[in-house]
Design an enzyme around this catalytic site. Structure first.
Site, PDB file in Angstrom:
ATOM      1  N   ASP A  47       0.837  -1.205   0.000  1.00 52.95           N
ATOM      2  CA  ASP A  47       0.000   0.000   0.000  1.00 52.95           C
ATOM      3  C   ASP A  47       0.869   1.251   0.000  1.00 52.95           C
ATOM      4  O   ASP A  47       0.369   2.363  -0.146  1.00 52.95           O
ATOM      5  CB  ASP A  47      -0.997   0.003   1.165  1.00 52.95           C
ATOM      6  CG  ASP A  47      -0.343   0.030   2.534  1.00 52.95           C
ATOM      7  OD1 ASP A  47       0.896  -0.034   2.624  1.00 52.95           O
ATOM      8  OD2 ASP A  47      -1.094   0.106   3.535  1.00 52.95           O
ATOM      9  N   SER A  48       2.184   1.052   0.085  1.00 54.55           N
ATOM     10  CA  SER A  48       3.133   2.154  -0.122  1.00 54.55           C
ATOM     11  C   SER A  48       3.016   2.734  -1.513  1.00 54.55           C
ATOM     12  O   SER A  48       3.558   3.814  -1.787  1.00 54.55           O
ATOM     13  CB  SER A  48       4.573   1.669   0.125  1.00 54.55           C
ATOM     14  OG  SER A  48       4.839   0.490  -0.611  1.00 54.55           O
ATOM     15  N   ASP A  73      -0.661  -6.469  -0.357  1.00 61.04           N
ATOM     16  CA  ASP A  73      -0.783  -5.730   0.899  1.00 61.04           C
ATOM     17  C   ASP A  73      -2.207  -5.202   1.020  1.00 61.04           C
ATOM     18  O   ASP A  73      -2.656  -4.413   0.182  1.00 61.04           O
ATOM     19  CB  ASP A  73       0.217  -4.564   0.886  1.00 61.04           C
ATOM     20  CG  ASP A  73       0.508  -4.013   2.264  1.00 61.04           C
ATOM     21  OD1 ASP A  73      -0.009  -4.560   3.252  1.00 61.04           O
ATOM     22  OD2 ASP A  73       1.276  -3.036   2.336  1.00 61.04           O
ATOM     23  N   LYS A 103      -0.768  -9.701   2.853  1.00 60.71           N
ATOM     24  CA  LYS A 103      -0.148  -9.182   4.072  1.00 60.71           C
ATOM     25  C   LYS A 103      -1.168  -8.328   4.810  1.00 60.71           C
ATOM     26  O   LYS A 103      -1.841  -7.495   4.211  1.00 60.71           O
ATOM     27  CB  LYS A 103       1.095  -8.340   3.767  1.00 60.71           C
ATOM     28  CG  LYS A 103       1.785  -7.824   5.041  1.00 60.71           C
ATOM     29  CD  LYS A 103       3.042  -7.027   4.743  1.00 60.71           C
ATOM     30  CE  LYS A 103       2.738  -5.633   4.254  1.00 60.71           C
ATOM     31  NZ  LYS A 103       2.072  -4.786   5.304  1.00 60.71           N
ATOM     32  N   GLU A 117      -1.623  -5.676   8.075  1.00 61.07           N
ATOM     33  CA  GLU A 117      -1.088  -4.913   9.201  1.00 61.07           C
ATOM     34  C   GLU A 117      -1.819  -5.418  10.437  1.00 61.07           C
ATOM     35  O   GLU A 117      -3.045  -5.297  10.537  1.00 61.07           O
ATOM     36  CB  GLU A 117      -1.265  -3.419   8.979  1.00 61.07           C
ATOM     37  CG  GLU A 117      -0.382  -2.896   7.862  1.00 61.07           C
ATOM     38  CD  GLU A 117      -0.156  -1.393   7.903  1.00 61.07           C
ATOM     39  OE1 GLU A 117      -0.613  -0.748   8.873  1.00 61.07           O
ATOM     40  OE2 GLU A 117       0.469  -0.867   6.967  1.00 61.07           O
ATOM     41  N   GLU A 148       8.581  -4.077  11.446  1.00 52.95           N
ATOM     42  CA  GLU A 148       8.977  -2.770  10.929  1.00 52.95           C
ATOM     43  C   GLU A 148       9.358  -1.802  12.043  1.00 52.95           C
ATOM     44  O   GLU A 148       8.597  -1.605  13.000  1.00 52.95           O
ATOM     45  CB  GLU A 148       7.858  -2.156  10.086  1.00 52.95           C
ATOM     46  CG  GLU A 148       8.240  -0.799   9.490  1.00 52.95           C
ATOM     47  CD  GLU A 148       7.277  -0.305   8.428  1.00 52.95           C
ATOM     48  OE1 GLU A 148       7.487   0.824   7.934  1.00 52.95           O
ATOM     49  OE2 GLU A 148       6.325  -1.035   8.088  1.00 52.95           O
TER      50      GLU A 148
END
Length: 269
Positions: free
Chosen positions: A42-43, A81, A111, A113, A179
């Site tokens: 999502d970056s 993500d 993925k 979070e 992270e």
């Protein structure tokens, strides 16, 4: 093709290299350079789409990018993500969004979070055959709560991350991103788990590393302190485009070699 099991078997034996990509051309280059996993992060929001952070990124935006990356690769494990609010509010909707990435777009895993709220979801997804990579420490989707500072710098927060890491492993996560946490915490979590840990600002004791593509190649205007610039694509692009503009303005481009003539059209006008 690299599988989830292949990645798990690498833990403790050889370092796992993971990098983001958001389009087919970049994904093919990244895969060709030897990465084991590609994260369609999502970056993409702040790296490519012009958002200030990752929060505005939609499921459709991620899905489009996942499909492009999957079409551009043959061997790397493609991880989708899941963007802000695509999971967590409703289990059925969460499963649908995650399943879409595999069923329709060609991802190999998702993925999440992670936090206490994703343990049961991880177990449910694993039961359904959707491999899950967990993500603890700094989670950018929680920026309004945590900022971008290093996480788990005291014993209470570090213990919580260790416990959540174990919980997600027990729930079926095949790997864990850590992270921006202290390196000694990264080492202890890696030691405590059987699944591989993928560090980003978590030290060299993790089983692998992940960075954002634009940081690695030097395309980003600025990078986080834990990233490393291995190239200077920004300068190369600026130079190439500048040369193109100069060639157009001077009449040097296009030349005779860049176009063909048709003899029958000589007297058209």
């Amino acid at each position: 093709m690299t599988t989830v099991r292949d990645v798990q078997e690498m833990a403790g034996d050889e370092q796992i290299a993971m990098l983001t990509a958001y389009d087919a051309a970049t994904a093919a280059l990244v895969e060709g350079a030897g990465v084991d996993m590609i994260l369609v992060g999502d970056s993409v929001g702040n790296a490519v789409l012009g958002y200030e952070d990752t929060l505005p990124v939609t499921v459709d935006e991620i899905a489009s990018r996942v499909g492009a990356v999957a079409r551009g690769t043959d061997d790397a494990l493609v991880v989708a993500d899941m963007p802000f609010l695509s999971i967590g509010a409703d289990e059925a909707e969460s499963v649908k969004n995650c399943g879409r990435m595999l069923k329709e777009e060609g991802a190999n895993a998702v993925k999440l979070e992670s936090g206490p709220h994703t343990v049961e979801l991880t177990e449910r997804l694993d039961d359904l055959g959707i491999p899950v990579m967990a993500h603890l420490g700094l989670t950018p989707q929680s920026v309004n709560q945590t900022g971008y500072t290093q996480q788990a710098t005291d014993r209470e927060e570090a213990t919580e991350i260790l416990e959540l890491a174990r919980a997600h492993e027990d729930a079926g996560a095949f790997a864990l991103v850590l992270e921006h946490v202290p390196t000694n915490l990264g080492a202890q979590v890696t030691e405590a788990l059987d699944i591989p840990t993928i560090g980003i600002g978590a030290g060299g004791d993790c089983d692998g590393q992940v960075l954002v593509f634009t940081d690695v190649v030097g395309l980003a205007e600025s990078s986080p302190p834990f990233a490393e610039q291995f190239g200077d694509v920004r300068s190369e692009v600026r130079s190439a485009v500048g040369d193109y503009v100069d060639a157009v303005e001077s009449g040097e481009f296009p030349g005779e070699q860049h176009a063909d003539t048709a003899e029958d059209l000589e007297d058209l006008y």
